[in-house]
Write an enzyme that holds these catalytic residues in place. Structure first.
Site, PDB file in Angstrom:
ATOM      1  N   ARG A  45       0.813  -1.219   0.000  1.00 19.20           N
ATOM      2  CA  ARG A  45       0.000   0.000   0.000  1.00 19.20           C
ATOM      3  C   ARG A  45       0.845   1.268   0.000  1.00 19.20           C
ATOM      4  O   ARG A  45       0.372   2.330  -0.364  1.00 19.20           O
ATOM      5  CB  ARG A  45      -1.029  -0.014   1.123  1.00 19.20           C
ATOM      6  CG  ARG A  45      -0.466  -0.036   2.514  1.00 19.20           C
ATOM      7  CD  ARG A  45      -1.598  -0.083   3.528  1.00 19.20           C
ATOM      8  NE  ARG A  45      -1.087  -0.409   4.848  1.00 19.20           N
ATOM      9  CZ  ARG A  45      -1.852  -0.682   5.886  1.00 19.20           C
ATOM     10  NH1 ARG A  45      -3.156  -0.688   5.756  1.00 19.20           N
ATOM     11  NH2 ARG A  45      -1.323  -0.957   7.043  1.00 19.20           N
ATOM     12  N   LYS A 103      -2.089 -17.271  10.770  1.00 24.98           N
ATOM     13  CA  LYS A 103      -2.802 -18.247  11.633  1.00 24.98           C
ATOM     14  C   LYS A 103      -4.147 -17.710  12.087  1.00 24.98           C
ATOM     15  O   LYS A 103      -5.092 -18.477  12.274  1.00 24.98           O
ATOM     16  CB  LYS A 103      -1.972 -18.627  12.862  1.00 24.98           C
ATOM     17  CG  LYS A 103      -1.561 -17.469  13.760  1.00 24.98           C
ATOM     18  CD  LYS A 103      -0.137 -17.137  13.548  1.00 24.98           C
ATOM     19  CE  LYS A 103       0.269 -15.797  14.079  1.00 24.98           C
ATOM     20  NZ  LYS A 103       1.663 -15.512  13.728  1.00 24.98           N
ATOM     21  N   VAL A 130       2.380 -21.825  11.635  1.00 24.57           N
ATOM     22  CA  VAL A 130       2.667 -22.415  12.953  1.00 24.57           C
ATOM     23  C   VAL A 130       4.160 -22.701  13.059  1.00 24.57           C
ATOM     24  O   VAL A 130       4.733 -23.356  12.184  1.00 24.57           O
ATOM     25  CB  VAL A 130       1.895 -23.738  13.178  1.00 24.57           C
ATOM     26  CG1 VAL A 130       2.141 -24.277  14.586  1.00 24.57           C
ATOM     27  CG2 VAL A 130       0.408 -23.552  12.936  1.00 24.57           C
ATOM     28  N   GLY A 132       6.757 -20.942  12.621  1.00 21.11           N
ATOM     29  CA  GLY A 132       7.651 -20.228  11.696  1.00 21.11           C
ATOM     30  C   GLY A 132       8.478 -21.151  10.829  1.00 21.11           C
ATOM     31  O   GLY A 132       7.953 -21.881   9.989  1.00 21.11           O
ATOM     32  N   LYS A 203      -2.683 -21.228  16.783  1.00 20.58           N
ATOM     33  CA  LYS A 203      -1.770 -22.221  16.196  1.00 20.58           C
ATOM     34  C   LYS A 203      -2.169 -23.629  16.628  1.00 20.58           C
ATOM     35  O   LYS A 203      -2.137 -24.568  15.840  1.00 20.58           O
ATOM     36  CB  LYS A 203      -0.337 -21.907  16.612  1.00 20.58           C
ATOM     37  CG  LYS A 203       0.194 -20.625  15.978  1.00 20.58           C
ATOM     38  CD  LYS A 203       1.484 -20.188  16.635  1.00 20.58           C
ATOM     39  CE  LYS A 203       2.043 -18.936  16.007  1.00 20.58           C
ATOM     40  NZ  LYS A 203       3.162 -18.367  16.762  1.00 20.58           N
ATOM     41  N   GLY A 300      10.133 -14.610  13.229  1.00 18.56           N
ATOM     42  CA  GLY A 300      11.228 -13.837  12.647  1.00 18.56           C
ATOM     43  C   GLY A 300      11.126 -13.876  11.136  1.00 18.56           C
ATOM     44  O   GLY A 300      10.642 -14.869  10.572  1.00 18.56           O
TER      45      GLY A 300
END
Ligand SMILES: NC(=O)c1ccc[n+]([C@@H]2O[C@H](COP(=O)([O-])OP(=O)(O)OC[C@H]3O[C@@H](n4cnc5c(N)ncnc54)[C@H](OP(=O)(O)O)[C@@H]3O)[C@@H](O)[C@H]2O)c1
Length: 429
Positions: A45, A103, A130, A132, A203, A300
């Site tokens: 955006r 999630k 879930v 990462g 999760k 991360g």
């Protein structure tokens, strides 16, 4: 070499890392994955200023990407449920495979989204939603497919785990530990869903759908966050041989599925108690194979982008069936009937006979006392204390019985306050 065209919406933490991976690691992906991916459009955006590559088509209208007839795989990384849901549904209806790390969207709208995907014969990749970068969805979906999963227990929220670790090691209060997590970029500016347990519960509901073949049903997940835990509780837990962790738990008993996420005392000999800092871990117990444990970074930009790109390769290879299989005989219900041993911390009057009276209340509810701590505490000025903390570990007990016990304790004039009550992890097999 087969090439697929990718459209990406959202270039924040995760989206930015996906963009970088696709632009800068394309050779490695071709060598290791066997496919090439062409990022043909990005929805941001803020427009081009959000992106440091000049050769990418950027649109500020994200729906353009979901509607772009040249996009084969649509990657949603904006988060939230409303607009993200609109984008995902539009992409599916336009015949695009979808990859998401969202999630919140899947926990709430997963049934509808997968149904739509099946109708339109497209795949949904959600490994990044879930744990990462730790491939737990793949483990449930593929690696353990020959086994019946009986339970799972996991640390699924890195922010909570970092805060609890910091409180335990540095003896800092919750608010200070949260501040440090934010300074280190491990917690969002608004960390509400991490610390109140919502994120881990979402999760857990996704894992339950895969592990126990039930529809997504976030409403049936019971949860609390780590904001209830004090440094005092961590200290008592350590003294008794436990760590306090935020544990997401799923269990299949006969054909009933229970899913929860609570701060939980975990015995030091259990692997999950040793998982510190912002790391995630998931133990899955399946009939035949027994326990398998998955450990790694749960969040991360880079770890999450790694899972997103792994889904790209999986989809390029033909993917899997479109939705988690539902076995109609299994039903996800609210957790309240499950029993667990408990930790209680009370403030009681410092006078003879109080412990005997409290023990009688436990006995009255048919609850065994497994351990009890009452340290001698003296007021610095007067040398005596009006009220003292008492910590009790009980045998297994259901939520309903705990409610009755707490009501009875609170009515005792010797009990000033029932401060805390947490579950204790018990190995089921
Ligand atoms: N961060 C993690 O470690 C992690 C781990 C696992 C899963 N996830 C999931 O990954 C997704 C993305 O997380 P993130 O950490 O990358 O978030 P983020 O850094 O906040 O990035 C979100 C991006 O989406 C854009 N965006 C948000 N709402 C929008 C809207 N309504 N319209 C247009 N653009 C919008 C934002 O644009 P602006 O820059 O203009 O605000 C930003 O570029 C979430 O679903 C999250 O739960 C994240």
């Amino acid at each position: 070499m087969k090439s697929l065209r990718v459209g990406l919406c959202g270039v924040g933490n995760v989206g930015g890392a996906v963009l970088k991976l696709l632009k800068e690691s394309s050779d490695l992906l071709e060598q290791q994955g066997g496919f090439s991916f062409e990022l043909i459009q990005v929805g941001a955006r803020k427009g081009r200023s959000a992106i440091s590559y000049d050769d990418i088509d950027v649109t500020t209208n994200l729906m353009d990407v979901a509607n772009n007839p040249d996009v084969d795989i649509f990657v949603e990384l904006i988060g939230g449920t409303d607009f993200a849901g609109e984008l995902v549904r539009a992409a599916i209806k336009n015949g695009k495979h979808v990859i998401t790390a969202n999630k919140a969207l899947l926990a709430v709208e997963g049934n509808e989204i997968f149904k739509l995907a099946r109708k339109n014969n497209v795949q949904i990749g959600f490994e990044a939603s879930v744990a990462g970068g730790t491939p737990v969805i793949k483990a449930l979906r593929e690696g353990l497919v020959a086994n019946k999963v009986e339970w799972f227990a996991g640390i699924l929220n890195g922010t909570s785990n970092y805060i609890l670790t910091e409180m335990n090691v540095e003896k800092t209060e919750f608010s200070q530990a949260l501040l440090k997590a934010q300074e280190l970029g491990l917690a969002e500016a608004d960390p509400a869903m991490d610390i109140d347990g919502t994120d881990a519960a979402q999760k857990a509901s996704i894992l339950a759908a895969l592990a126990f073949h039930v529809p997504f049903n976030f409403q049936a997940v019971n949860y609390e966050g780590i904001d209830k835990v004090d440094v005092e509780d961590l200290r008592y837990a350590e003294e008794l041989g436990y760590s306090i962790k935020h544990i997401a738990f799923g269990r299949l008993v006969d054909q009933t599925v229970f899913v929860s996420a609570y701060p939980t005392l975990v015995p030091h000999e259990v692997i999950l108690s040793q998982v510190g800092q912002q790391m995630n871990a998931l133990e899955i117990y399946a009939k035949g194979i027994g326990s398998t444990v998955y450990y790694g970074p749960g969040a991360g930009p880079e770890p999450t982008a790694s899972a997103v790109v792994a889904d790209l390769v999986d989809i390029a290879k033909g993917g899997w069936q479109t939705e988690p299989t539902v076995m109609s005989e299994n039903v996800l219900v609210s957790e309240s009937t499950i029993k667990a041993p408990r930790y209680f911390r009370l403030m009681v009057r410092n006078e003879p006979g109080v412990i005997a009276k409290i023990s009688a209340v436990f006995a009255n509810q048919n609850i065994s006392i497994e351990a009890l701590i009452q340290h001698e505490t003296k007021d610095k000025n007067t040398g005596k204390t009006e009220e003292v903390p008492v910590v009790i570990l009980s045998g297994s007990v259901s939520d309903q019985v705990v409610d009755r016990l707490l009501q009875e304790l609170n009515e005792m004039e010797e009990v000033a306050n029932c401060l805390k009550q947490f579950r204790i992890y018990t190995k089921i097999n």
